[in-house]
Every structure is written in C-alpha cells, then in structure tokens.
Scaffold this motif. Sequence first.
Motif, short mmCIF file in Angstrom:
data_model
loop_
_atom_site.label_atom_id
_atom_site.label_comp_id
_atom_site.label_asym_id
_atom_site.label_seq_id
_atom_site.Cartn_x
_atom_site.Cartn_y
_atom_site.Cartn_z
N ARG A 105 -57.89 32.36 47.30
CA ARG A 105 -57.35 33.44 48.13
C ARG A 105 -58.33 33.85 49.22
O ARG A 105 -57.96 34.03 50.38
N ASP A 106 -59.60 33.98 48.84
CA ASP A 106 -60.61 34.38 49.82
C ASP A 106 -60.76 33.32 50.91
O ASP A 106 -60.92 33.64 52.09
N GLY A 107 -60.71 32.03 50.50
CA GLY A 107 -60.83 30.96 51.49
C GLY A 107 -59.67 30.95 52.46
O GLY A 107 -59.86 30.80 53.68
N ALA A 108 -58.44 31.10 51.95
CA ALA A 108 -57.27 31.12 52.82
C ALA A 108 -57.30 32.32 53.76
O ALA A 108 -56.95 32.22 54.94
N ARG A 109 -57.75 33.46 53.23
CA ARG A 109 -57.83 34.67 54.06
C ARG A 109 -58.85 34.49 55.18
O ARG A 109 -58.62 34.88 56.33
N GLN A 110 -60.00 33.88 54.86
CA GLN A 110 -61.04 33.69 55.86
C GLN A 110 -60.59 32.69 56.92
O GLN A 110 -60.88 32.86 58.11
N GLU A 111 -59.87 31.64 56.51
CA GLU A 111 -59.34 30.68 57.48
C GLU A 111 -58.36 31.36 58.44
O GLU A 111 -58.35 31.08 59.64
N ALA A 112 -57.53 32.25 57.91
CA ALA A 112 -56.59 32.97 58.77
C ALA A 112 -57.32 33.87 59.75
O ALA A 112 -56.93 34.00 60.91
N VAL A 113 -58.40 34.51 59.29
CA VAL A 113 -59.19 35.36 60.19
C VAL A 113 -59.83 34.52 61.29
O VAL A 113 -59.80 34.87 62.48
N ASN A 114 -60.41 33.35 60.90
CA ASN A 114 -61.06 32.48 61.89
C ASN A 114 -60.06 31.94 62.91
O ASN A 114 -60.41 31.70 64.06
N LEU A 163 -61.30 30.56 40.25
CA LEU A 163 -60.82 29.59 41.23
C LEU A 163 -59.70 30.17 42.08
O LEU A 163 -59.65 29.93 43.29
N GLU A 164 -58.80 30.94 41.45
CA GLU A 164 -57.71 31.54 42.23
C GLU A 164 -58.24 32.55 43.23
O GLU A 164 -57.77 32.62 44.37
N LEU A 175 -50.15 34.07 53.64
CA LEU A 175 -51.17 33.08 53.92
C LEU A 175 -50.80 31.77 53.24
O LEU A 175 -50.38 31.74 52.10
N ASP A 176 -50.99 30.65 53.95
CA ASP A 176 -50.76 29.35 53.34
C ASP A 176 -51.75 29.12 52.22
O ASP A 176 -52.95 29.38 52.36
N GLY A 177 -51.26 28.61 51.10
CA GLY A 177 -52.14 28.32 49.97
C GLY A 177 -52.37 29.49 49.06
O GLY A 177 -53.08 29.38 48.07
N VAL A 178 -51.81 30.66 49.37
CA VAL A 178 -51.97 31.83 48.51
C VAL A 178 -50.58 32.22 48.04
O VAL A 178 -49.79 32.78 48.79
N ALA A 179 -50.30 31.89 46.79
CA ALA A 179 -48.96 32.12 46.26
C ALA A 179 -48.97 33.29 45.30
O ALA A 179 -49.98 33.62 44.69
N ARG A 225 -59.54 30.73 30.98
CA ARG A 225 -58.77 31.71 31.76
C ARG A 225 -59.64 32.38 32.82
O ARG A 225 -59.20 32.60 33.94
N GLU A 226 -60.88 32.72 32.44
CA GLU A 226 -61.78 33.35 33.40
C GLU A 226 -62.13 32.39 34.53
O GLU A 226 -62.19 32.78 35.71
#
Length: 238
Positions: free
Chosen positions: A136-145, A131-132, A226-230, A125-126
Amino acid sequence: MNVAVDPDVISKGEFARRRGVTPGRVSQWLSEQKITGEAIVGEGRSALIRESVAVQQLARRLDPMQMTGNGLGTRLAPVTAQATAAAASAPAPPAAPIDALPLGDAPQAGASRPDGNSLEDRIKRERLAQLERANRDGARQEAVNAGLLTDAASAKQMVGRATAQLITRVEGALSEMATAISAEFKLPQRDVLHLLRTKFREVRAAAAADIRAQTEDLPTLVDFELDGVADQDETEPA
C-alpha cells in the motif's frame, strides 16, 4: 533422575535437528537466555536440553517478528522419540478425492493447527500484514511521484500565497498606472489613482465571491483508487 534413559533430555544437536534449525542457532538461544534454568541439564559444552521445558520457553520468549523468513521453519512443538515412533506406525488417513474438495481447499504439506493460533500461524499473519502495508505504501508513493495524489492542505496554502502575491503586485502598480494615465490625458494623478483603486477593489471583491461560489460544491476529499491496493476503505486527498 537417570538422564541416560530420560527421552525428554536430548543433546543440543538433536534439539536443533528437531526444531529444524542449526546447532549455532541453539547456542544463540542459550547465550541470549532464551533457554535457561530447568531446560538445561548439566553444564558447559556437554550440557543437554530438556526438550519439553525448552520449547515452552522458546514459545514465550522468541520475538515473532524475528522469526520471519527462514525462521518460519522453526518447529516449537516437542518431538519425542515416542511421538516419532507413534507417528510412523499410525496408518495414513485416506485422501479425499480431488473433485470432492472445494476450490482452494487442496491439502498442503506442513499444515498448521486447525485453529490457526500456533506461533507459526501468528508469524505468517504478521508477515503478510507487513507485506500488505508495504504494498500500500509503495503504490501510494508511486501515485504521489506521478502527480496523481497531493497534499490538499499544502496545495491550498501554495495557491493562496501565489494569489495574494499577485494581488499585492497589481495593487502596488496602480500608482504607476495612474501616473501614466495622468500624463497621457492631462488629468490629476490623485483623481486617477483614486478611481483605479476603487474599481480594483470592486473587481477583487466580485472575483472572490465567484471563486467562493465555485468551490462550495467541491468535496473536501476525493476518492481515488490506487492500482495494486485492493480492499482499502481509505479516502486520499487528491
């Protein structure tokens, strides 16, 4: 106690085999004091492991975060000779028909405890939560870029500074404008400058009022998915 006939006392190699790890990992646990005291029978390289005590110590002392990846296969439940023999002789439960199982409930090998509170379950679970968060951080950073998200406070400060610089520059040029108009139309430069400054302040005040009226209806925060963040109930500044 006669160690030779005590099924709970086993060699380090056998302890490693039952835990699903290498003998080197058992040696590491010993050197790191993960296995100590009553769990060790004998001394030196010939020391044996009291399994029931050792697995209890490992369950308390191993860091769940260090057991992700290959460590997920570590078995921390005692596996005694009697238990192995009993499991081998026990009849296998009848398998439920595939069409009788709800969708997504197909049996899986190596299932965890039904209550989901075993150490392996907590580690998984941890790991899933990590991974989740990474997704989320990766999708957020892609949106910022890509310019889809920005820091609203920083953007507001930048626009404010640029606007203030523009107003200051125009106001500072009024004296030059007055001089040019005075020379062209043979008017007193002081009177022309006074008129220009008066009209400029009126225009500036009217523009500021219009901008305030336009921004009053704008939300402070804008929802952006954000795409990929559900399944995220977060509001990002856009």
